[in-house]
Scaffold this active site. Structure first.
Site, PDB file in Angstrom:
ATOM      1  N   LEU A  28      11.219   1.258   7.321  1.00 61.11           N
ATOM      2  CA  LEU A  28      10.668   1.691   6.038  1.00 61.11           C
ATOM      3  C   LEU A  28      11.351   2.993   5.636  1.00 61.11           C
ATOM      4  O   LEU A  28      11.527   3.896   6.465  1.00 61.11           O
ATOM      5  CB  LEU A  28       9.160   1.924   6.180  1.00 61.11           C
TER       6      LEU A  28
ATOM      7  N   TYR B 193       0.834  -1.199   0.000  1.00 57.72           N
ATOM      8  CA  TYR B 193       0.000   0.000   0.000  1.00 57.72           C
ATOM      9  C   TYR B 193       0.865   1.243   0.000  1.00 57.72           C
ATOM     10  O   TYR B 193       2.076   1.169   0.213  1.00 57.72           O
ATOM     11  CB  TYR B 193      -0.969   0.004   1.198  1.00 57.72           C
TER      12      TYR B 193
ATOM     13  N   LYS C 204       6.534  -2.020   1.962  1.00 56.37           N
ATOM     14  CA  LYS C 204       5.350  -1.440   2.605  1.00 56.37           C
ATOM     15  C   LYS C 204       4.156  -2.380   2.408  1.00 56.37           C
ATOM     16  O   LYS C 204       3.285  -2.144   1.565  1.00 56.37           O
ATOM     17  CB  LYS C 204       5.078  -0.036   2.031  1.00 56.37           C
TER      18      LYS C 204
ATOM     19  N   GLU D 223      11.963   2.606  14.395  1.00 54.81           N
ATOM     20  CA  GLU D 223      11.015   3.571  13.833  1.00 54.81           C
ATOM     21  C   GLU D 223       9.703   3.413  14.596  1.00 54.81           C
ATOM     22  O   GLU D 223       9.558   2.508  15.419  1.00 54.81           O
ATOM     23  CB  GLU D 223      10.797   3.315  12.342  1.00 54.81           C
TER      24      GLU D 223
HETATM   25  N1  PLP Z   1       7.472   3.677   9.049  1.00 58.72           N
HETATM   26  C1  PLP Z   1       6.356   2.915   8.996  1.00 58.72           C
HETATM   27  C2  PLP Z   1       6.374   1.579   9.639  1.00 58.72           C
HETATM   28  C3  PLP Z   1       5.210   3.391   8.348  1.00 58.72           C
HETATM   29  O1  PLP Z   1       4.110   2.627   8.296  1.00 58.72           O
HETATM   30  C4  PLP Z   1       5.229   4.676   7.765  1.00 58.72           C
HETATM   31  C5  PLP Z   1       4.056   5.210   7.067  1.00 58.72           C
HETATM   32  O2  PLP Z   1       3.030   4.613   6.989  1.00 58.72           O
HETATM   33  C6  PLP Z   1       6.396   5.437   7.856  1.00 58.72           C
HETATM   34  C7  PLP Z   1       7.500   4.912   8.491  1.00 58.72           C
HETATM   35  C8  PLP Z   1       6.475   6.809   7.242  1.00 58.72           C
HETATM   36  O3  PLP Z   1       6.517   6.710   5.849  1.00 58.72           O
HETATM   37  P1  PLP Z   1       5.994   7.888   4.906  1.00 58.72           P
HETATM   38  O4  PLP Z   1       6.759   9.109   5.287  1.00 58.72           O
HETATM   39  O5  PLP Z   1       6.296   7.405   3.550  1.00 58.72           O
HETATM   40  O6  PLP Z   1       4.532   8.037   5.181  1.00 58.72           O
END
Ligand code: PLP
Length: 287
Positions: A207, A33, A149, A182
């Site tokens: 991520l 996603y 993701k 994270e």
């Molecule tokens: N880390 C995780 C586990 C996430 O699910 C997300 C966003 O959903 C992020 C970091 C932040 O990613 P982004 O800045 O692309 O939204």
């Protein structure tokens, strides 16, 4: 005004939007996603989000459900049909519908695509940013490929629920060596005493957030130093500032970690300046 969702080629009332019981996303979390922020009628950082989608799909050997250009059109259309000026656009691709079996389905099985959009209030977000948020820490218990993701988010769901029950909004996953990986749905950052931004390297174990990448661009524009290295929970508690980034929250100050105040317990000025400059520097695709 009824919400509209896009499901496998059709725009349909959100209340009726559904997928088949043998969708592999539903059966196996066999899908990926993306979530993009919508700000002032623009889809933010669409190119980076779709580049990451491409990588996630390739890593899992799922085909694009429709051409990239067509998906861009659908995303803009869903934002438009829902009259979202500020909010989110969500897209999900799964390996499609097939009789339940762990093996990949027969060649030619069409991947399934869902796109939805929802509004959010910039005023509510601004109030939250002015106060800052609390986080808790939890042991890392996810699989190793969190760089993809995927919709398989059960540890993240349990962690965020634990955070909510503790009066916090986010949970940080902590590695066995005591360093911060994270958040359950955000990347984690600190600002050191000399004003350097620190965030964990994204090669492995987190991520690669799109907001994280754009915050690096913002930092460059503001003349701030960024260091990609691990930091411990204790270092975060003693930091000058801490914050989280995600498309859902942009840049959000963290003022409390496991009940301990970060600095004076108020959002820091570096964090707020990154938040303020973000819109101007991020890529904007008008819906
Ligand atoms: N880390 C995780 C586990 C996430 O699910 C997300 C966003 O959903 C992020 C970091 C932040 O990613 P982004 O800045 O692309 O939204």
């Amino acid at each position: 005004m009824p919400r509209i969702a896009y499901v496998n080629g059709r725009y349909t009332p959100h209340a009726d939007a559904s997928v088949h019981v043998e969708d592999r996303g539903y059966q196996f979390a066999d899908g990926v996603y993306e979530v993009c922020e919508v700000a002032r009628g623009n889809i933010m950082d669409m190119t980076r989000h779709l580049d990451r989608l491409d990588r996630s799909l390739r890593e899992l050997r799922i085909e694009w459900p429709i051409a990239r250009r067509a998906l861009e059109f659908v995303m803009r259309e869903v934002v438009r049909r829902n009259h979202v000026e500020n909010g989110l656009v969500y897209l999900q691709v799964t390996r499609g519908v097939a009789p339940r079996d762990h093996y990949f389905p027969a060649a030619g099985t069409q991947p399934a695509l869902v796109v939805t959009a929802k509004r959010s209030s910039p005023a509510v977000a601004a109030r939250r940013a002015a106060e800052g948020v609390k986080v808790i820490t939890v042991p890392e218990n996810r699989w190793e490929r969190v760089d993809i993701k995927t919709v398989g988010l059960l540890p993240n769901v349990l962690a965020r629920q634990k955070a909510r029950e503790a009066g916090a909004v986010e949970a940080w996953f902590i590695d066995t060596d005591g360093t911060v990986k994270e958040g359950a749905s955000t990347n984690a950052w600190i600002v050191t005493a000399d004003g350097t931004l620190v965030t964990r390297p994204a090669e492995f174990g987190i991520l690669r957030g799109i907001t994280r990448a754009t915050v690096m661009d913002v930092a460059k524009k503001l003349g701030l130093k960024v260091e990609e290295r691990s930091f411990s929970v204790d270092e975060a508690k003693g930091a000058k500032e801490a914050f989280i980034t995600a498309a859902t929250t942009v840049v959000m100050p963290v003022v409390d970690i496991d009940g301990a105040s970060v600095a004076n317990g108020h959002p820091g000025s570096v964090t707020l300046s990154l938040r303020e400059a973000f819109f101007d520097i991020a890529e904007k695709t008008p819906a």
